[in-house]
Design a protein around this motif. Structure first.
Motif, PDB file in Angstrom:
ATOM      1  N   VAL A  39       0.844  -1.188   0.000  1.00 26.19           N
ATOM      2  CA  VAL A  39       0.000   0.000   0.000  1.00 26.19           C
ATOM      3  C   VAL A  39       0.886   1.247   0.000  1.00 26.19           C
ATOM      4  CG1 VAL A  39      -1.897  -1.118   1.231  1.00 26.19           C
ATOM      5  CG2 VAL A  39      -0.137   0.118   2.518  1.00 26.19           C
ATOM      6  N   ALA A  40       0.300   2.363  -0.470  1.00 27.41           N
ATOM      7  CA  ALA A  40       0.952   3.670  -0.387  1.00 27.41           C
ATOM      8  C   ALA A  40       0.377   4.419   0.809  1.00 27.41           C
ATOM      9  CB  ALA A  40       0.726   4.460  -1.676  1.00 27.41           C
ATOM     10  N   THR A  41       1.247   4.947   1.676  1.00 28.64           N
ATOM     11  CA  THR A  41       0.775   5.673   2.855  1.00 28.64           C
ATOM     12  C   THR A  41       0.434   7.117   2.490  1.00 28.64           C
ATOM     13  OG1 THR A  41       2.952   6.470   3.548  1.00 28.64           O
ATOM     14  CG2 THR A  41       2.322   4.246   4.232  1.00 28.64           C
ATOM     15  N   ASP A  42      -0.258   7.803   3.384  1.00 31.16           N
ATOM     16  CA  ASP A  42      -0.648   9.189   3.134  1.00 31.16           C
ATOM     17  C   ASP A  42       0.555  10.115   2.982  1.00 31.16           C
ATOM     18  OD1 ASP A  42      -3.270   8.480   3.212  1.00 31.16           O
ATOM     19  OD2 ASP A  42      -3.635   9.199   5.253  1.00 31.16           O
ATOM     20  N   ASP A  43       1.673   9.764   3.631  1.00 32.70           N
ATOM     21  CA  ASP A  43       2.844  10.637   3.510  1.00 32.70           C
ATOM     22  C   ASP A  43       3.876  10.123   2.505  1.00 32.70           C
ATOM     23  OD1 ASP A  43       3.431   8.531   5.165  1.00 32.70           O
ATOM     24  OD2 ASP A  43       3.795   9.770   6.940  1.00 32.70           O
ATOM     25  N   GLY A  44       3.437   9.226   1.581  1.00 31.53           N
ATOM     26  CA  GLY A  44       4.244   8.930   0.400  1.00 31.53           C
ATOM     27  C   GLY A  44       5.140   7.710   0.451  1.00 31.53           C
ATOM     28  N   TRP A  45       5.060   6.872   1.474  1.00 35.03           N
ATOM     29  CA  TRP A  45       5.876   5.665   1.530  1.00 35.03           C
ATOM     30  C   TRP A  45       5.142   4.493   0.895  1.00 35.03           C
ATOM     31  CZ3 TRP A  45      10.737   6.474   2.728  1.00 35.03           C
ATOM     32  CH2 TRP A  45      11.076   7.520   3.584  1.00 35.03           C
ATOM     33  N   GLN A  46       5.904   3.598   0.266  1.00 33.47           N
ATOM     34  CA  GLN A  46       5.365   2.340  -0.241  1.00 33.47           C
ATOM     35  C   GLN A  46       5.697   1.251   0.790  1.00 33.47           C
ATOM     36  OE1 GLN A  46       3.323   3.704  -3.100  1.00 33.47           O
ATOM     37  NE2 GLN A  46       3.622   1.484  -3.277  1.00 33.47           N
ATOM     38  N   MET A  47       4.678   0.710   1.415  1.00 32.97           N
ATOM     39  CA  MET A  47       4.856  -0.270   2.489  1.00 32.97           C
ATOM     40  C   MET A  47       4.405  -1.639   1.985  1.00 32.97           C
ATOM     41  SD  MET A  47       3.516   0.038   6.450  1.00 32.97           S
ATOM     42  CE  MET A  47       1.780   0.087   6.048  1.00 32.97           C
ATOM     43  N   ARG A  48       5.295  -2.629   2.114  1.00 35.49           N
ATOM     44  CA  ARG A  48       4.980  -3.976   1.616  1.00 35.49           C
ATOM     45  C   ARG A  48       5.274  -5.019   2.697  1.00 35.49           C
ATOM     46  NH1 ARG A  48       7.775  -3.661  -2.450  1.00 35.49           N
ATOM     47  NH2 ARG A  48       9.666  -4.801  -1.858  1.00 35.49           N
ATOM     48  N   ILE A  49       4.379  -6.013   2.816  1.00 37.30           N
ATOM     49  CA  ILE A  49       4.580  -7.139   3.736  1.00 37.30           C
ATOM     50  C   ILE A  49       4.379  -8.435   2.953  1.00 37.30           C
ATOM     51  CG2 ILE A  49       2.163  -7.107   4.503  1.00 37.30           C
ATOM     52  CD1 ILE A  49       5.216  -8.041   6.679  1.00 37.30           C
ATOM     53  N   THR A  50       5.264  -9.396   3.179  1.00 37.99           N
ATOM     54  CA  THR A  50       5.223 -10.669   2.454  1.00 37.99           C
ATOM     55  C   THR A  50       5.267 -11.826   3.433  1.00 37.99           C
ATOM     56  OG1 THR A  50       6.362  -9.688   0.551  1.00 37.99           O
ATOM     57  CG2 THR A  50       6.369 -12.095   0.710  1.00 37.99           C
ATOM     58  N   LYS A  51       4.385 -12.793   3.231  1.00 40.11           N
ATOM     59  CA  LYS A  51       4.414 -14.066   3.956  1.00 40.11           C
ATOM     60  C   LYS A  51       4.999 -15.107   3.015  1.00 40.11           C
ATOM     61  CE  LYS A  51       1.674 -17.076   3.545  1.00 40.11           C
ATOM     62  NZ  LYS A  51       1.653 -18.451   2.901  1.00 40.11           N
ATOM     63  N   THR A  52       6.092 -15.758   3.427  1.00 37.18           N
ATOM     64  CA  THR A  52       6.783 -16.664   2.517  1.00 37.18           C
ATOM     65  C   THR A  52       7.380 -17.844   3.289  1.00 37.18           C
ATOM     66  OG1 THR A  52       8.479 -16.774   0.779  1.00 37.18           O
ATOM     67  CG2 THR A  52       8.972 -15.387   2.686  1.00 37.18           C
ATOM     68  N   ASP A  53       7.880 -18.813   2.541  1.00 35.44           N
ATOM     69  CA  ASP A  53       8.575 -19.998   3.098  1.00 35.44           C
ATOM     70  C   ASP A  53       7.730 -20.716   4.146  1.00 35.44           C
ATOM     71  OD1 ASP A  53      10.648 -19.253   1.489  1.00 35.44           O
ATOM     72  OD2 ASP A  53      11.915 -18.476   3.089  1.00 35.44           O
ATOM     73  N   GLU A  54       6.415 -20.784   3.934  1.00 41.15           N
ATOM     74  CA  GLU A  54       5.542 -21.455   4.897  1.00 41.15           C
ATOM     75  C   GLU A  54       5.386 -22.930   4.532  1.00 41.15           C
ATOM     76  OE1 GLU A  54       1.073 -21.141   6.892  1.00 41.15           O
ATOM     77  OE2 GLU A  54       1.516 -20.034   5.061  1.00 41.15           O
ATOM     78  N   SER A  55       5.445 -23.789   5.537  1.00 39.72           N
ATOM     79  CA  SER A  55       5.199 -25.220   5.337  1.00 39.72           C
ATOM     80  C   SER A  55       4.647 -25.803   6.625  1.00 39.72           C
ATOM     81  CB  SER A  55       6.482 -25.962   4.932  1.00 39.72           C
ATOM     82  OG  SER A  55       7.432 -25.929   5.987  1.00 39.72           O
ATOM     83  N   ILE A  56       4.035 -26.984   6.520  1.00 39.74           N
ATOM     84  CA  ILE A  56       3.476 -27.660   7.689  1.00 39.74           C
ATOM     85  C   ILE A  56       3.820 -29.143   7.628  1.00 39.74           C
ATOM     86  CG2 ILE A  56       1.239 -27.924   6.519  1.00 39.74           C
ATOM     87  CD1 ILE A  56      -0.063 -27.815   9.312  1.00 39.74           C
ATOM     88  N   ASP A  57       4.255 -29.696   8.762  1.00 39.21           N
ATOM     89  CA  ASP A  57       4.452 -31.132   8.960  1.00 39.21           C
ATOM     90  C   ASP A  57       3.420 -31.608   9.971  1.00 39.21           C
ATOM     91  OD1 ASP A  57       6.925 -32.086   7.502  1.00 39.21           O
ATOM     92  OD2 ASP A  57       7.767 -30.382   8.579  1.00 39.21           O
ATOM     93  N   ARG A  58       2.528 -32.488   9.561  1.00 37.83           N
ATOM     94  CA  ARG A  58       1.518 -33.024  10.481  1.00 37.83           C
ATOM     95  C   ARG A  58       2.035 -34.328  11.103  1.00 37.83           C
ATOM     96  NH1 ARG A  58      -0.916 -31.303   5.806  1.00 37.83           N
ATOM     97  NH2 ARG A  58      -2.452 -29.616   6.030  1.00 37.83           N
ATOM     98  N   TYR A  59       1.871 -34.460  12.422  1.00 38.22           N
ATOM     99  CA  TYR A  59       2.326 -35.643  13.134  1.00 38.22           C
ATOM    100  C   TYR A  59       1.203 -36.191  14.007  1.00 38.22           C
ATOM    101  CZ  TYR A  59       7.282 -35.357  11.946  1.00 38.22           C
ATOM    102  OH  TYR A  59       8.469 -35.372  11.269  1.00 38.22           O
ATOM    103  N   PRO A  60       1.126 -37.529  14.189  1.00 39.61           N
ATOM    104  CA  PRO A  60       0.209 -38.065  15.191  1.00 39.61           C
ATOM    105  C   PRO A  60       0.666 -37.616  16.569  1.00 39.61           C
ATOM    106  CG  PRO A  60       1.657 -39.794  14.336  1.00 39.61           C
ATOM    107  CD  PRO A  60       1.878 -38.588  13.482  1.00 39.61           C
ATOM    108  N   ASN A  61      -0.277 -37.210  17.405  1.00 40.23           N
ATOM    109  CA  ASN A  61       0.118 -36.650  18.696  1.00 40.23           C
ATOM    110  C   ASN A  61       0.705 -37.716  19.615  1.00 40.23           C
ATOM    111  OD1 ASN A  61      -2.054 -37.407  20.923  1.00 40.23           O
ATOM    112  ND2 ASN A  61      -3.169 -37.052  19.009  1.00 40.23           N
ATOM    113  N   LEU A  62       1.669 -37.292  20.462  1.00 40.26           N
ATOM    114  CA  LEU A  62       2.380 -38.212  21.344  1.00 40.26           C
ATOM    115  C   LEU A  62       1.457 -38.848  22.371  1.00 40.26           C
ATOM    116  CD1 LEU A  62       5.726 -36.303  22.060  1.00 40.26           C
ATOM    117  CD2 LEU A  62       5.386 -38.310  20.605  1.00 40.26           C
TER     118      LEU A  62
END
Length: 206
Positions: A39-62
């Motif tokens: 997004v562009a802020t009111d005072d002129g900055w370009q602000m960016r957020i990225t979610k990356t490198d996500e993964s999940i390992d599912r395991y049977p509970n102990l």
């Protein structure tokens, strides 16, 4: 008898579910799609957020119980501030975490199975000459959504990141599906404006 058949069916269903929890093996890590917003802020900055490198390992509970889910997740958040704003960025933070949804909360005294009670008499004669009343009993309450932050970090410049690798997630006292939704967020403050920006991953099941 219909009632007896229903009780046997309920016990069989719970037994099968427990066997499934104990006997299932862990799957390979599942990579998840990257997400980004800018997004562009009111005072002129370009602000960016990225979610990356996500993964999940599912395991049977102990604990090998029907009401616990267990797994390991990895997640990275990246924030970037670009452009030539009209006011300096005085401070900022970057954060990441998960929102966890439980369909049915059974943490307060769940009782699923056979119980002695007054509601249905099916004519079962005990060894001492009395009769017993047997009924399937389930105490449930609505599920919950919980925000679990993994960490926050002050932004010391125009770029920052947080990486969480193989974080252990365990959810107790939940019956039914457990869903996860990742998030990454950035906040910046200038003398003239405060801005927050967040991005969310696709819901997944643990």
């Amino acid at each position: 008898m219909r009632i007896r058949g229903a009780i046997v069916g309920l016990v069989g269903l719970l037994t099968s579910a427990v066997v499934g929890v104990v006997g299932s093996g862990a799957a390979a890590a599942e990579p998840l799609a990257d997400k980004s917003r800018e997004v562009a802020t009111d005072d002129g900055w370009q602000m960016r957020i990225t979610k990356t490198d996500e993964s999940i390992d599912r395991y049977p509970n102990l604990a090998a119980t029907l009401f616990t889910r267990e797994g390991f997740v990895s997640l990275k958040a990246v924030a970037d501030i670009d452009g030539m704003g009209s006011a300096p960025v005085n401070s900022g933070t970057i954060g990441l975490g998960y929102q966890i949804g439980c369909q049915v909360d059974v943490t307060n005294g769940a009782a699923i199975g056979l119980a002695i009670g007054p509601s249905i008499t099916i004519g079962v004669t005990s060894g001492v000459g009395g009769s017993a009343t047997i009924t399937p009993t389930v105490y449930l309450k609505p599920g919950t959504i919980t925000d679990i932050p993994f960490g926050t970090k002050p932004l010391a410049g125009r770029h920052g990141s947080i990486t969480s690798d193989q974080v252990h997630i365990k959810i107790d006292g939940c019956m039914g599906p457990v869903s996860l939704r990742s998030y990454a967020q950035v906040h910046i403050s200038t003398p003239t404006a405060d801005n927050s920006l967040a991005v969310y991953g696709d819901p997944i099941y643990l």
